[in-house]
Write a protein that holds these residues in place. Sequence first.
Motif, mmCIF file in Angstrom:
data_model
loop_
_atom_site.group_PDB
_atom_site.id
_atom_site.type_symbol
_atom_site.label_atom_id
_atom_site.label_comp_id
_atom_site.label_asym_id
_atom_site.label_seq_id
_atom_site.Cartn_x
_atom_site.Cartn_y
_atom_site.Cartn_z
ATOM 1 N N ILE A 13 -17.773 35.268 3.853
ATOM 2 C CA ILE A 13 -16.566 36.066 4.051
ATOM 3 C C ILE A 13 -16.876 37.468 3.548
ATOM 4 C CG2 ILE A 13 -14.115 36.345 3.486
ATOM 5 C CD1 ILE A 13 -14.021 33.499 2.580
ATOM 6 N N THR A 14 -16.639 38.460 4.385
ATOM 7 C CA THR A 14 -16.798 39.835 3.901
ATOM 8 C C THR A 14 -15.479 40.562 4.084
ATOM 9 O OG1 THR A 14 -17.578 40.538 6.058
ATOM 10 C CG2 THR A 14 -19.265 39.958 4.450
ATOM 11 N N GLU A 15 -15.310 41.612 3.318
ATOM 12 C CA GLU A 15 -14.054 42.355 3.383
ATOM 13 C C GLU A 15 -14.369 43.840 3.363
ATOM 14 O OE1 GLU A 15 -10.774 40.756 0.854
ATOM 15 O OE2 GLU A 15 -10.556 42.867 0.297
ATOM 16 N N GLN A 16 -13.705 44.596 4.229
ATOM 17 C CA GLN A 16 -13.859 46.050 4.154
ATOM 18 C C GLN A 16 -12.498 46.711 4.283
ATOM 19 O OE1 GLN A 16 -16.396 47.258 7.418
ATOM 20 N NE2 GLN A 16 -14.637 47.369 8.787
ATOM 21 N N VAL A 17 -12.448 47.951 3.779
ATOM 22 C CA VAL A 17 -11.187 48.686 3.836
ATOM 23 C C VAL A 17 -11.246 49.594 5.056
ATOM 24 C CG1 VAL A 17 -9.696 50.316 2.631
ATOM 25 C CG2 VAL A 17 -10.889 48.527 1.352
ATOM 26 N N THR A 18 -10.189 49.560 5.882
ATOM 27 C CA THR A 18 -10.172 50.380 7.102
ATOM 28 C C THR A 18 -9.061 51.422 6.971
ATOM 29 O OG1 THR A 18 -8.650 48.946 8.274
ATOM 30 C CG2 THR A 18 -10.964 48.390 8.460
ATOM 31 N N VAL A 19 -8.598 51.957 8.079
ATOM 32 C CA VAL A 19 -7.550 52.984 8.071
ATOM 33 C C VAL A 19 -6.320 52.492 7.311
ATOM 34 C CG1 VAL A 19 -8.247 54.058 10.237
ATOM 35 C CG2 VAL A 19 -6.624 52.183 10.284
ATOM 36 N N ASN A 20 -5.558 53.395 6.761
ATOM 37 C CA ASN A 20 -4.315 53.086 6.028
ATOM 38 C C ASN A 20 -4.527 52.106 4.885
ATOM 39 O OD1 ASN A 20 -2.938 54.625 7.961
ATOM 40 N ND2 ASN A 20 -2.774 52.843 9.307
ATOM 41 N N GLU A 21 -5.763 52.055 4.374
ATOM 42 C CA GLU A 21 -6.082 51.125 3.272
ATOM 43 C C GLU A 21 -5.928 49.660 3.684
ATOM 44 O OE1 GLU A 21 -7.111 52.305 -0.022
ATOM 45 O OE2 GLU A 21 -7.325 54.036 1.291
ATOM 46 N N TRP A 22 -5.877 49.399 4.980
ATOM 47 C CA TRP A 22 -5.800 48.004 5.422
ATOM 48 C C TRP A 22 -7.132 47.327 5.120
ATOM 49 C CZ3 TRP A 22 -4.024 49.229 11.099
ATOM 50 C CH2 TRP A 22 -2.693 49.678 11.082
ATOM 51 N N LYS A 23 -7.023 46.018 4.826
ATOM 52 C CA LYS A 23 -8.245 45.239 4.623
ATOM 53 C C LYS A 23 -8.602 44.543 5.936
ATOM 54 C CE LYS A 23 -7.191 44.139 -0.121
ATOM 55 N NZ LYS A 23 -6.479 43.118 -0.906
ATOM 56 N N GLU A 24 -9.880 44.537 6.247
ATOM 57 C CA GLU A 24 -10.347 43.756 7.398
ATOM 58 C C GLU A 24 -11.334 42.717 6.892
ATOM 59 O OE1 GLU A 24 -11.592 44.430 12.001
ATOM 60 O OE2 GLU A 24 -12.602 45.705 10.546
ATOM 61 N N VAL A 25 -11.004 41.459 7.129
ATOM 62 C CA VAL A 25 -11.839 40.355 6.649
ATOM 63 C C VAL A 25 -12.639 39.808 7.821
ATOM 64 C CG1 VAL A 25 -11.758 38.005 5.704
ATOM 65 C CG2 VAL A 25 -10.150 39.731 4.884
ATOM 66 N N THR A 26 -13.879 39.446 7.575
ATOM 67 C CA THR A 26 -14.683 38.783 8.609
ATOM 68 C C THR A 26 -15.195 37.448 8.083
ATOM 69 O OG1 THR A 26 -15.323 40.890 9.579
ATOM 70 C CG2 THR A 26 -16.712 39.005 10.122
ATOM 71 N N LEU A 27 -14.893 36.392 8.843
ATOM 72 C CA LEU A 27 -15.398 35.049 8.547
ATOM 73 C C LEU A 27 -16.597 34.817 9.455
ATOM 74 C CD1 LEU A 27 -11.986 33.115 8.910
ATOM 75 C CD2 LEU A 27 -12.925 34.153 6.824
ATOM 76 N N THR A 28 -17.726 34.424 8.891
ATOM 77 C CA THR A 28 -18.916 34.180 9.728
ATOM 78 C C THR A 28 -19.441 32.774 9.453
ATOM 79 O OG1 THR A 28 -19.458 36.526 9.513
ATOM 80 C CG2 THR A 28 -21.200 35.113 10.355
ATOM 81 N N ASN A 29 -19.767 32.051 10.528
ATOM 82 C CA ASN A 29 -20.307 30.701 10.318
ATOM 83 C C ASN A 29 -21.824 30.697 10.472
ATOM 84 O OD1 ASN A 29 -20.911 30.512 13.039
ATOM 85 N ND2 ASN A 29 -19.317 29.014 13.521
ATOM 86 N N ASP A 30 -22.436 29.522 10.345
ATOM 87 C CA ASP A 30 -23.904 29.447 10.338
ATOM 88 C C ASP A 30 -24.512 29.561 11.733
ATOM 89 O OD1 ASP A 30 -23.856 29.205 7.622
ATOM 90 O OD2 ASP A 30 -23.906 27.002 7.642
ATOM 91 N N THR A 31 -23.670 29.530 12.785
ATOM 92 C CA THR A 31 -24.216 29.671 14.136
ATOM 93 C C THR A 31 -24.090 31.114 14.639
ATOM 94 O OG1 THR A 31 -22.206 29.328 15.432
ATOM 95 C CG2 THR A 31 -23.313 27.349 14.624
ATOM 96 N N GLY A 32 -23.526 31.993 13.800
ATOM 97 C CA GLY A 32 -23.417 33.404 14.171
ATOM 98 C C GLY A 32 -22.083 33.775 14.779
ATOM 99 N N MET A 33 -21.160 32.796 14.876
ATOM 100 C CA MET A 33 -19.807 33.128 15.357
ATOM 101 C C MET A 33 -19.041 33.789 14.218
ATOM 102 S SD MET A 33 -16.784 30.662 16.820
ATOM 103 C CE MET A 33 -15.083 31.273 16.759
ATOM 104 N N SER A 34 -18.207 34.766 14.551
ATOM 105 C CA SER A 34 -17.388 35.394 13.507
ATOM 106 C C SER A 34 -15.987 35.703 14.016
ATOM 107 C CB SER A 34 -18.056 36.668 12.996
ATOM 108 O OG SER A 34 -18.066 37.640 14.011
ATOM 109 N N VAL A 35 -15.066 35.758 13.056
ATOM 110 C CA VAL A 35 -13.675 36.104 13.348
ATOM 111 C C VAL A 35 -13.265 37.181 12.358
ATOM 112 C CG1 VAL A 35 -11.294 35.265 13.428
ATOM 113 C CG2 VAL A 35 -13.157 33.749 14.139
ATOM 114 N N SER A 36 -12.702 38.289 12.882
ATOM 115 C CA SER A 36 -12.256 39.374 12.005
ATOM 116 C C SER A 36 -10.769 39.590 12.175
ATOM 117 C CB SER A 36 -12.961 40.688 12.362
ATOM 118 O OG SER A 36 -14.342 40.554 12.197
#
Length: 344
Positions: free
Chosen positions: A3-26
């Motif tokens: 799980i990674t997290e970054q801060v985007t516009v308006n201080e919103w957080k964007e989280v990315t879930l990544t699995n072991d096959t390379g699929m991800s959901v943000s």
Amino acid sequence: MNITEQVTVNEWKEVTLTNDTGMSVSFLNYGGTITGINVPDQNGHVENVVLAYENYEDYIDDPNYLGALIGRVAGRVDGASFSINGEEYHLQENEGTNSLHGGEQGFHTKLWELSPFQEEDKVGVILTYDSPHLEGGYPGNLSIQVTYQLNNKNEFTISYSAKSDQDTALTLTNHSYFNLSGDAKRTIHDQTIQFDSNQFVELDANLIPTGKIESVQGTPFDLREETLLQDRLGSNHPQMDLANLGFDHSFLFNHDKEESVVVKDDKSGRVMKLMTNQPAIVFYTGNNLMEDHKLASGPAKKHDAMCLETQASPASLHHEGFPDVRLKAGEPYEKYTTFSFGTV
Ligand code: FUC
């Protein structure tokens, strides 16, 4: 998995879930908005199968509700009002005199609290929000937990739990726009759809249910066999005409099959299957997408994607026989939809 997290516009957080096959959901904490579901095609090429805006500011006041978590009541509440226990409630009107997708300050505009978790075979985040009594006009203090979870089988599950301290109305969904071609490189015309549904809900000119539930038999709404969308999107059926030339209709699930919906794109080889305990789905084929909606993939086009809004029916507030959106005080609301990705 991570799980990674970054801060985007308006201080919103964007989280990315990544699995072991390379699929991800943000997704964003703003509106629980899904900005990416990146899955491999038949050659292992990973691309985004949901529409996202190029500029994240466009998620504010977004007429398309791109990727957003929708509530309290997904869809249109006729006359922005309903009665429960003899008491009438007035909702925010945001489409003529009707209330669409929870009103202007619906859940798609809220900053959700995020609690990430990681287990051996899955990774996810619990999104929580407490909606006060009469927010948007709806009765009851409502506490909501939505879980976004990804596993190594390329299954992304959204689970919704909620509880209210008064009888209320609730049907939550997610408004992602799917296009399996990847990065919206083609419209959805050459993708196929299959629904486990014998019945759809008739609409009036304002897209409000008339109160009639129709058989799909002999109509373009019969999607029980794998159907090329190209063969339906040009239909001059009056129901598709009034929805700006496409589907914007609720289908009632038979729940005869494990998969309620199957979408396929032969060119990329991608397949998506939906499993759900929701009683119905609003199938919307991006009829109102247009060029001034600037997507990460370029200007939007009509039929650039499809929304698969699993939910109950707001028509149940005004008519008998529709999947009910009423939730009793103290009763648990427990719904889920799994989006399972693979290739042909
Ligand atoms: C869907 C449709 C509506 C609307 C919205 C953005 O849920 O039912 O017609 O255009 O999305």
